[in-house]
Every structure is written in C-alpha cells, then in structure tokens.
Design a protein around this motif. Structure first.
Motif, PDB file in Angstrom:
ATOM      1  N   CYS A   1       0.789  -1.158  -0.028  1.00  0.00           N
ATOM      2  CA  CYS A   1       0.004   0.053  -0.049  1.00  0.00           C
ATOM      3  C   CYS A   1       0.807   1.265  -0.085  1.00  0.00           C
ATOM      4  CB  CYS A   1      -0.663  -0.126   1.136  1.00  0.00           C
ATOM      5  SG  CYS A   1      -2.030   1.237   1.394  1.00  0.00           S
ATOM      6  N   ASP A   2       0.391   2.180  -0.758  1.00  0.00           N
ATOM      7  CA  ASP A   2       1.244   3.492  -0.725  1.00  0.00           C
ATOM      8  C   ASP A   2       0.486   4.741  -0.168  1.00  0.00           C
ATOM      9  OD1 ASP A   2      -0.972   4.079  -2.430  1.00  0.00           O
ATOM     10  OD2 ASP A   2      -0.068   4.778  -4.243  1.00  0.00           O
ATOM     11  N   CYS A   3      -0.265   4.243   0.835  1.00  0.00           N
ATOM     12  CA  CYS A   3      -0.833   5.451   1.513  1.00  0.00           C
ATOM     13  C   CYS A   3      -0.092   5.825   2.533  1.00  0.00           C
ATOM     14  CB  CYS A   3      -2.449   4.828   2.368  1.00  0.00           C
ATOM     15  SG  CYS A   3      -2.094   3.723   3.742  1.00  0.00           S
ATOM     16  N   TYR A   4      -0.338   7.139   2.987  1.00  0.00           N
ATOM     17  CA  TYR A   4       0.521   7.596   4.411  1.00  0.00           C
ATOM     18  C   TYR A   4       0.712   6.832   5.326  1.00  0.00           C
ATOM     19  CZ  TYR A   4       1.771  11.245   7.846  1.00  0.00           C
ATOM     20  OH  TYR A   4       2.345  11.635   8.693  1.00  0.00           O
ATOM     21  N   VAL A   5      -0.463   6.158   5.763  1.00  0.00           N
ATOM     22  CA  VAL A   5      -0.393   5.423   7.063  1.00  0.00           C
ATOM     23  C   VAL A   5       0.794   4.164   6.853  1.00  0.00           C
ATOM     24  CG1 VAL A   5      -1.562   3.850   8.798  1.00  0.00           C
ATOM     25  CG2 VAL A   5      -2.573   6.002   7.728  1.00  0.00           C
ATOM     26  N   CYS A   6       0.660   3.544   5.906  1.00  0.00           N
ATOM     27  CA  CYS A   6       1.673   2.442   5.411  1.00  0.00           C
ATOM     28  C   CYS A   6       2.958   2.899   5.141  1.00  0.00           C
ATOM     29  CB  CYS A   6       1.068   1.649   4.298  1.00  0.00           C
ATOM     30  SG  CYS A   6      -0.513   0.874   4.588  1.00  0.00           S
ATOM     31  N   GLN A   7       3.312   3.975   4.618  1.00  0.00           N
ATOM     32  CA  GLN A   7       4.576   4.684   4.260  1.00  0.00           C
ATOM     33  C   GLN A   7       5.271   5.408   5.601  1.00  0.00           C
ATOM     34  OE1 GLN A   7       6.067   4.259   1.255  1.00  0.00           O
ATOM     35  NE2 GLN A   7       4.198   3.192   1.053  1.00  0.00           N
ATOM     36  N   ASN A   8       4.309   5.328   6.713  1.00  0.00           N
ATOM     37  CA  ASN A   8       4.979   6.169   7.884  1.00  0.00           C
ATOM     38  C   ASN A   8       4.934   5.421   9.333  1.00  0.00           C
ATOM     39  OD1 ASN A   8       5.974   8.809   6.818  1.00  0.00           O
ATOM     40  ND2 ASN A   8       3.970   8.412   5.948  1.00  0.00           N
ATOM     41  N   TYR A   9       4.045   4.348   9.238  1.00  0.00           N
ATOM     42  CA  TYR A   9       3.728   3.974  10.606  1.00  0.00           C
ATOM     43  C   TYR A   9       3.891   2.231  10.580  1.00  0.00           C
ATOM     44  CZ  TYR A   9       1.937   8.629  11.629  1.00  0.00           C
ATOM     45  OH  TYR A   9       2.009   9.831  11.611  1.00  0.00           O
ATOM     46  N   SER A  10       4.404   1.785  11.874  1.00  0.00           N
ATOM     47  CA  SER A  10       4.385   0.365  11.563  1.00  0.00           C
ATOM     48  C   SER A  10       3.127  -0.301  12.356  1.00  0.00           C
ATOM     49  CB  SER A  10       5.608  -0.086  12.526  1.00  0.00           C
ATOM     50  OG  SER A  10       5.482   0.115  14.085  1.00  0.00           O
ATOM     51  N   ARG A  11       2.866  -1.823  12.260  1.00  0.00           N
ATOM     52  CA  ARG A  11       1.847  -2.496  12.763  1.00  0.00           C
ATOM     53  C   ARG A  11       1.763  -2.245  14.432  1.00  0.00           C
ATOM     54  NH1 ARG A  11       2.082  -7.973   9.143  1.00  0.00           N
ATOM     55  NH2 ARG A  11       1.112  -7.076   7.321  1.00  0.00           N
ATOM     56  N   ALA A  12       3.139  -2.340  14.958  1.00  0.00           N
ATOM     57  CA  ALA A  12       3.370  -2.020  16.433  1.00  0.00           C
ATOM     58  C   ALA A  12       2.879  -0.825  16.681  1.00  0.00           C
ATOM     59  CB  ALA A  12       4.680  -2.403  16.628  1.00  0.00           C
ATOM     60  N   TYR A  13       3.205   0.079  16.132  1.00  0.00           N
ATOM     61  CA  TYR A  13       2.792   1.670  16.774  1.00  0.00           C
ATOM     62  C   TYR A  13       1.262   1.776  16.267  1.00  0.00           C
ATOM     63  CZ  TYR A  13       2.365   6.471  17.074  1.00  0.00           C
ATOM     64  OH  TYR A  13       2.344   7.881  17.587  1.00  0.00           O
ATOM     65  N   LEU A  14       0.659   1.117  15.349  1.00  0.00           N
ATOM     66  CA  LEU A  14      -0.722   1.329  15.099  1.00  0.00           C
ATOM     67  C   LEU A  14      -1.498   0.453  16.263  1.00  0.00           C
ATOM     68  CD1 LEU A  14      -0.902   0.940  11.328  1.00  0.00           C
ATOM     69  CD2 LEU A  14      -1.281   3.049  12.479  1.00  0.00           C
ATOM     70  N   ARG A  15      -0.724  -0.656  16.575  1.00  0.00           N
ATOM     71  CA  ARG A  15      -1.294  -1.311  17.711  1.00  0.00           C
ATOM     72  C   ARG A  15      -1.274  -0.727  18.850  1.00  0.00           C
ATOM     73  NH1 ARG A  15      -0.315  -4.660  21.907  1.00  0.00           N
ATOM     74  NH2 ARG A  15      -1.806  -6.254  22.094  1.00  0.00           N
ATOM     75  N   HIS A  16      -0.262  -0.013  19.285  1.00  0.00           N
ATOM     76  CA  HIS A  16      -0.148   0.643  20.495  1.00  0.00           C
ATOM     77  C   HIS A  16      -1.051   1.672  20.652  1.00  0.00           C
ATOM     78  CE1 HIS A  16       1.552   3.237  23.462  1.00  0.00           C
ATOM     79  NE2 HIS A  16       1.684   4.256  22.587  1.00  0.00           N
ATOM     80  N   LEU A  17      -1.448   2.693  19.457  1.00  0.00           N
ATOM     81  CA  LEU A  17      -2.224   3.664  19.544  1.00  0.00           C
ATOM     82  C   LEU A  17      -3.742   3.147  19.963  1.00  0.00           C
ATOM     83  CD1 LEU A  17      -1.033   5.727  16.452  1.00  0.00           C
ATOM     84  CD2 LEU A  17      -0.900   6.332  18.831  1.00  0.00           C
ATOM     85  N   PHE A  18      -4.019   1.824  19.076  1.00  0.00           N
ATOM     86  CA  PHE A  18      -5.379   1.377  19.405  1.00  0.00           C
ATOM     87  C   PHE A  18      -5.667   0.734  20.784  1.00  0.00           C
ATOM     88  CE2 PHE A  18      -8.515  -1.952  19.566  1.00  0.00           C
ATOM     89  CZ  PHE A  18      -9.517  -1.277  18.826  1.00  0.00           C
ATOM     90  N   GLN A  19      -4.430   0.024  21.357  1.00  0.00           N
ATOM     91  CA  GLN A  19      -4.363  -0.327  22.764  1.00  0.00           C
ATOM     92  C   GLN A  19      -4.625   0.653  23.833  1.00  0.00           C
ATOM     93  OE1 GLN A  19      -5.492  -3.490  21.537  1.00  0.00           O
ATOM     94  NE2 GLN A  19      -4.854  -4.045  23.603  1.00  0.00           N
ATOM     95  N   SER A  20      -3.902   1.723  23.584  1.00  0.00           N
ATOM     96  CA  SER A  20      -3.736   2.861  24.397  1.00  0.00           C
ATOM     97  C   SER A  20      -5.044   3.879  24.423  1.00  0.00           C
ATOM     98  CB  SER A  20      -2.819   3.708  24.092  1.00  0.00           C
ATOM     99  OG  SER A  20      -1.547   3.089  24.053  1.00  0.00           O
TER     100      SER A  20
END
Length: 117
Positions: free
Chosen positions: A51-70
C-alpha cells in the motif's frame, strides 16, 4: 464487495471501512488484519507493504497497535485513513477491470491472493 459487484451492485454503504477501522480491523491486499492481536506488538512492518497510503508509508503495525490499545484517537484517524485509501484503490481497480472487460480475471486474482496468505 467484489461478489456484490459481480452480481450487479454498484452502490455500497460507506460506513463499513470507517466502523471497522474504529474497531481495529484493517483491510490489506492479503485480507483483513485485526491490529488488536498481540502478535503485532513488536511488528515493525508497514500495515500493508503493498500500500502506498500515508499510514503504510509512515507507521508500523506495532505503533498502530500501541495507539489502538492505548485508546488514542489517532488510532481511529490513521486506521480510517488507511481503510478509505484501500477501498478507493480497490474500487479504482474494479472500475478499470470492468472497463477493460477483464473483471472475471480480476475477481479470480483477488480471491487467489487472499487464499495464498
């Protein structure tokens, strides 16, 4: 949605990508991914490497999980941004396949890719 299109549907409910995003379900070329799962805790890969979206180009799965869990609102924003991008790209590909008379091939490839992962 692909099956709906194959059966003649040309309008869909707009809430599916956003509601799923708020609940930690993200759509990728390999299929659905639940960012809530513990296996993503240390996963530094992009959400969807294709994917070439902003999210996939700038954030990891770990960080996205951290944000969600927090419970961070940024999780909903980024997840929604990715899901909307995914569906916009997918529908663009569907339109092109229909216009070029190759929708059946597109549909077959769409499912084959998800079964392989």
């Amino acid at each position: 949605m692909i099956e709906g299109i194959a059966r003649g549907c040309d309008m869909f409910d707009c809430v599916m990508p956003t509601r799923n995003a708020r609940n930690g379900v993200l759509f990728t070329r390999q299929g659905k991914l639940s960012i809530k799962q513990a296996r993503y805790r240390s996963d530094e890969q992009p959400l969807d490497p294709q994917c070439d979206c902003y999210v996939c180009q700038n954030y990891s799965r770990a960080y996205l999980r951290h944000l969600f869990q927090s419970g961070e609102i940024l999780a909903s924003v980024l997840n929604t941004q990715h899901n909307l991008h995914y569906y916009q790209q997918l529908m663009g590909e569907v339109r092109a396949a229909i216009t070029q008379g190759r929708f059946d091939d597109f549909r077959r490839d769409f499912y084959r890719l998800r079964q392989a992962s």
